[in-house]
Write a protein that holds these residues in place. Structure first.
Motif, short mmCIF file in Angstrom:
data_model
loop_
_atom_site.label_atom_id
_atom_site.label_comp_id
_atom_site.label_asym_id
_atom_site.label_seq_id
_atom_site.Cartn_x
_atom_site.Cartn_y
_atom_site.Cartn_z
N GLN A 505 0.90 -1.31 0.03
CA GLN A 505 -0.05 -0.05 -0.01
C GLN A 505 0.81 1.34 -0.02
O GLN A 505 1.97 1.45 0.63
CB GLN A 505 -0.89 0.13 1.03
CG GLN A 505 -2.08 1.19 1.41
CD GLN A 505 -2.91 0.90 0.19
OE1 GLN A 505 -3.32 -0.34 -0.21
NE2 GLN A 505 -3.78 1.98 -0.05
N GLN A 506 0.55 2.17 -0.83
CA GLN A 506 1.28 3.42 -0.86
C GLN A 506 0.73 4.62 -0.47
O GLN A 506 -0.53 4.83 -0.35
CB GLN A 506 1.58 3.70 -2.48
CG GLN A 506 2.05 2.50 -3.39
CD GLN A 506 3.75 2.47 -2.95
OE1 GLN A 506 4.41 3.47 -2.64
NE2 GLN A 506 4.09 1.14 -2.59
N TRP A 508 -0.45 8.84 0.05
CA TRP A 508 -1.26 9.32 -0.87
C TRP A 508 -0.32 10.20 -1.63
O TRP A 508 -0.48 10.49 -2.69
CB TRP A 508 -2.29 10.40 -0.18
CG TRP A 508 -1.37 11.64 0.81
CD1 TRP A 508 -1.12 11.05 2.14
CD2 TRP A 508 -0.99 12.77 0.38
NE1 TRP A 508 -0.43 12.31 2.53
CE2 TRP A 508 -0.45 13.39 1.35
CE3 TRP A 508 -1.02 13.23 -0.75
CZ2 TRP A 508 0.21 14.61 1.70
CZ3 TRP A 508 -0.36 14.49 -0.84
CH2 TRP A 508 -0.02 15.10 0.38
N TYR A 509 1.02 10.60 -1.20
CA TYR A 509 1.76 11.41 -1.96
C TYR A 509 2.62 10.68 -2.79
O TYR A 509 3.43 11.43 -3.62
CB TYR A 509 2.80 12.29 -0.89
CG TYR A 509 3.60 11.35 0.27
CD1 TYR A 509 4.61 10.75 -0.35
CD2 TYR A 509 3.18 10.96 1.31
CE1 TYR A 509 5.28 9.80 0.50
CE2 TYR A 509 3.65 10.38 2.31
CZ TYR A 509 4.92 9.82 1.90
OH TYR A 509 5.75 9.11 2.62
N LYS A 510 2.51 9.41 -3.09
CA LYS A 510 3.05 8.76 -4.02
C LYS A 510 2.13 8.31 -5.17
O LYS A 510 2.45 7.35 -6.13
CB LYS A 510 3.71 7.37 -3.62
CG LYS A 510 5.09 7.84 -2.55
CD LYS A 510 5.87 6.67 -2.49
CE LYS A 510 7.16 6.98 -1.68
NZ LYS A 510 7.95 5.92 -1.23
N HIS A 511 0.95 8.65 -4.95
CA HIS A 511 -0.06 8.18 -6.26
C HIS A 511 0.14 9.09 -7.46
O HIS A 511 0.89 9.97 -7.52
CB HIS A 511 -1.52 8.65 -5.74
CG HIS A 511 -1.80 7.77 -4.52
ND1 HIS A 511 -3.33 8.03 -3.87
CD2 HIS A 511 -1.48 6.72 -4.07
CE1 HIS A 511 -3.36 6.95 -3.16
NE2 HIS A 511 -2.31 6.06 -3.17
N THR A 512 -0.37 8.64 -8.61
CA THR A 512 -0.20 9.17 -9.85
C THR A 512 -0.45 10.53 -9.99
O THR A 512 0.16 11.36 -10.62
CB THR A 512 -0.79 8.20 -10.75
OG1 THR A 512 -0.40 6.80 -11.01
CG2 THR A 512 -0.56 8.73 -12.39
N HIS A 515 1.95 12.91 -8.37
CA HIS A 515 3.19 12.80 -9.33
C HIS A 515 3.21 13.51 -10.40
O HIS A 515 3.95 14.36 -11.02
CB HIS A 515 3.75 11.49 -9.52
CG HIS A 515 4.55 10.81 -8.42
ND1 HIS A 515 5.59 9.58 -8.58
CD2 HIS A 515 4.48 11.22 -7.13
CE1 HIS A 515 5.92 9.35 -7.53
NE2 HIS A 515 5.51 10.15 -6.58
N ASP A 577 7.62 0.07 -5.53
CA ASP A 577 6.57 0.11 -6.52
C ASP A 577 7.16 0.05 -7.85
O ASP A 577 7.97 1.03 -8.02
CB ASP A 577 5.68 1.32 -6.33
CG ASP A 577 4.43 1.36 -7.51
OD1 ASP A 577 4.54 0.34 -8.37
OD2 ASP A 577 3.75 2.04 -7.29
N ARG A 583 4.30 5.77 -15.49
CA ARG A 583 4.31 6.62 -14.51
C ARG A 583 5.43 7.86 -14.68
O ARG A 583 5.30 8.64 -14.75
CB ARG A 583 4.78 6.11 -13.08
CG ARG A 583 4.65 7.20 -11.95
CD ARG A 583 3.20 7.72 -11.54
NE ARG A 583 2.50 6.77 -10.95
CZ ARG A 583 2.79 6.38 -9.56
NH1 ARG A 583 3.33 7.16 -8.92
NH2 ARG A 583 1.77 5.36 -9.26
#
Length: 655
Positions: A505-506, A508-512, A515, A577, A583
């Motif tokens: 699980q990532q 929130w600040y590493k979501h697409t 980025h 990930d 990405r």
């Protein structure tokens, strides 16, 4: 069958030149066609556009090749020599609202003085794409011979024609003439609003023009038109002009002109400087060091972040991971080991491989095209006297660089074990050309419906289609075949397992989306100031000449995109990930979204554009521009990330 010396068929006719009235122009034209009347029966309709280069072309089948060459090549600014008394041709070109640069109509759509048979100048492809429709005029101008109050023609205007002129003046219509490749601008008329109670609304038509022409030796250096000390002809309802008869809503007017020649010391090779300093349109371009300083500071900070901070982190990672490797790798899957733990999955090929390779191929093509355009500009191939030269060069370079997209796309597609290489080539050739054709179809239909000169003639459409079918697409296929045959193996320093590892699980600040917001905003901020000047050139009246600065900003943009992509890719891998492929393309490619948002801001806050015609063209081509930036930056971002990942995994001690 029409003669081959009819390059372009331009069909102006009587009618209003606003959007509402230009529909009547097209309806009148179709009505005359249904009635079987000859083109010469319609006032102002152009029957032929004859070649002026008869010494270069001969009748017969070879004329087709000559026409193709003349249309594709831009007109270069060679000096034309004149003798005392030689005629200097003045071409009338177009008219349109002052605040809508791309909404233009043929000059002869207005009820003005015109010859009985209108002959058009042979135009290059770039000039046609720019909406130019140059036609010979009645002005008799002779080299170094002054003329005072020469009568041009006398017209008796109907009430409808007076209303048409009045509406054109109220819409702030300007005209463009061309003399020896020098554009001459002026307003059609004069409007004055004054007072509140009582309110005064005065509308007048300029019926006398003073041409001021500068020369040096036997060549023309500069020309402009003025209406100083000239009284406009009143066009208000019920108004009467001096020496003009008004009856039954009609108006009789006489058009006159004067020509004055002035000697200049400026050589012909530097006459572009004279036009650049002329200010009919507002001047806002200047050497904008603030943009360069802002961009350079951002690049230095980003490079410092990537080189110093990131490399120190990597150094610690290398030391820790290699110590763990020396001590045994049985516990590699225990605890948080960062990006090393996914070394068996990081080179797992992405989904939609064909689409990704097409994006990388077309992005590489536009990187090549943009670099070529800027280099050509730095070499002085584009200046203010070469109408549409950049448009022509862009068309030719796009067709010729199609081999780059085919080669890059199919080569990488073969490396990542793609099987449907034929489909990949077709997708690559259509990835940009299909959206371009759809956007152009909508924009051109709106221009045709309004009667604008921006609507391309059928011959130009066939020429562009032929360039893509006969040059662009075949080169894409050839490049794809060469890329497929020369493609080697994918250079992966680590083996890939058959079963993919589960991704934790990532945060929130590493979501697409996050980025994409970061990766798109930083490159955009590096060019935001310069972007205003580019928009002012593309959608305004400016002549961009600071190509050296443009090259610097372009390099800064690519550098910022590569740096931020490497940083975001590292943060993604550190969270275990391994879905970095798409990405990396989307993170920096999202700069196109910010550029389109800026176009909305520019339209509403930095310009006075309005109306359906201008709005459709602006937003249609702004979307295409944003798409092109996304392709270019996505390509740079991907290759920077791939090089970074190969470097860090090659530096580890692994079996």
């Amino acid at each position: 069958m029409e003669s081959m010396n009819q390059i372009c068929l331009v069909q102006p006719s009587q009618g209003r030149t606003t959007e509402r009235a230009s529909r009547a122009i097209s309806q009148d034209w179709r009505k005359h066609q249904r009635e079987g009347r000859n083109d010469t029966d319609v006032p102002g309709v152009v029957m032929t556009a004859r070649l002026e280069h008869s010494g270069l072309c001969v009748a017969g089948r070879s004329m087709r090749l000559c026409v193709l060459v003349l249309c594709l090549l831009p007109h270069f600014g060679w000096a034309v020599s004149y003798k005392q008394g030689d005629p200097v041709t003045l071409y009338v070109n177009k008219v349109g609202p002052y605040h809508n640069p791309q909404e233009t109509y043929h000059y002869y759509t207005l009820p003005v003085c015109r010859p009985k048979e209108v002959h058009h100048k042979a135009l290059s492809l770039g000039e046609v794409l720019d909406g130019d429709r140059m036609a010979e005029s009645l002005y008799n101008i002779r080299f170094k011979e002054n003329t005072e109050r020469q009568a041009l023609c006398k017209l008796t205007l109907s009430e409808k024609e007076v209303d048409q002129l009045r509406e054109a003046v109220e819409e702030l219509y300007y005209f463009e003439f061309v003399l020896d490749d020098i554009p001459i601008w002026g307003f059609v008329g004069y409007m004055e609003e004054s007072g509140f109670l009582p309110h005064s609304h005065k509308v007048g038509l300029w019926t006398h023009l003073d041409f001021n022409i500068e020369y040096n030796g036997d060549s023309v250096i500069f020309a402009n038109v003025s209406v100083k000390d000239v009284k406009p002809e009143p066009l208000e309802e019920g108004g009467a002009g001096h020496g003009a008869g008004v009856g039954g809503g009609g108006l009789s007017i006489t058009h006159t002109y004067s020509v004055r020649w002035f000697e200049s010391t400026l050589p012909h090779s530097r006459r572009a400087e004279r036009l650049r300093d002329y200010s009919f349109f507002p001047k806002t371009l200047e050497i904008h060091w603030l943009s360069i300083i802002n961009s350079l500071v951002l690049v230095v900070l980003l490079l410092g972040f990537v080189i110093i901070i990131l490399m120190r982190v990597l150094k610690n990672d290398f030391a820790r991971y290699n110590v763990e490797e020396d001590g045994g790798c049985d516990d590699l899957d225990q605890g948080d080991n960062g990006w090393k733990i996914i070394h068996t999955d990081v080179f797992r090929f992405p989904p939609y491989k064909s689409l990704m390779c097409a994006v990388l191929g077309v992005g590489a093509q536009f990187l090549t095209l943009a670099t070529g355009i800027i280099v050509m500009a730095l070499l002085g191939m584009f200046n203010v006297h070469r109408h549409g030269a950049i448009n022509s060069a862009a068309i030719v370079l796009y067709a010729l660089t199609s081999c780059v997209s085919g080669y890059c796309s199919c080569s990488f597609y073969t490396q990542i074990q793609g099987q449907r290489w034929v489909w990949n080539i077709i997708l690559t050739s259509a990835l940009f050309s299909a959206p371009l054709f759809f956007t152009w179809s909508v924009v051109n239909s709106v221009h045709w419906w309004s009667g604008s000169t921006q609507a391309l003639p059928a011959t130009t459409v066939l020429l562009l289609l032929g360039a893509w079918v006969l040059v662009g697409f075949p080169l894409t296929v050839i490049g794809g075949i060469v890329g497929k045959n020369r493609a080697g193996n994918f250079q992966a320093p680590c083996r890939t397992r058959n079963i993919p590892r589960q991704i934790p699980q990532q945060p929130w600040y590493k979501h697409t989306a996050v980025h994409m917001a970061i990766g798109g905003f930083l490159p955009f901020s590096a060019i935001s100031v310069e972007l205003y000047y580019i928009f002012a050139t593309a959608w305004g009246r400016e002549h961009y000449t600071l190509y050296g600065i443009l090259l610097c900003v372009f390099a800064i943009l690519l550098s910022v995109g590569a740096c931020i992509s490497v940083a975001l890719t590292y943060f993604l891998l550190s969270g275990e990930d391994y879905r970095w492929w798409w990405r990396s393309v989307l993170s920096t490619g999202s700069t196109g979204i910010f550029i389109f948002l800026y176009s909305l801001f520019y339209y509403h806050n930095r310009s006075n554009m309005s109306g359906l015609v201008q709005s459709v063209e602006f937003f249609g081509y702004s979307l295409l521009t944003a798409f092109v930036f996304s392709l270019m930056l996505g390509t740079v971002s991907f290759w920077a990330s791939l090089a970074f990942i190969r470097y860090i995994y090659r530096s580890l001690k692994m079996d």
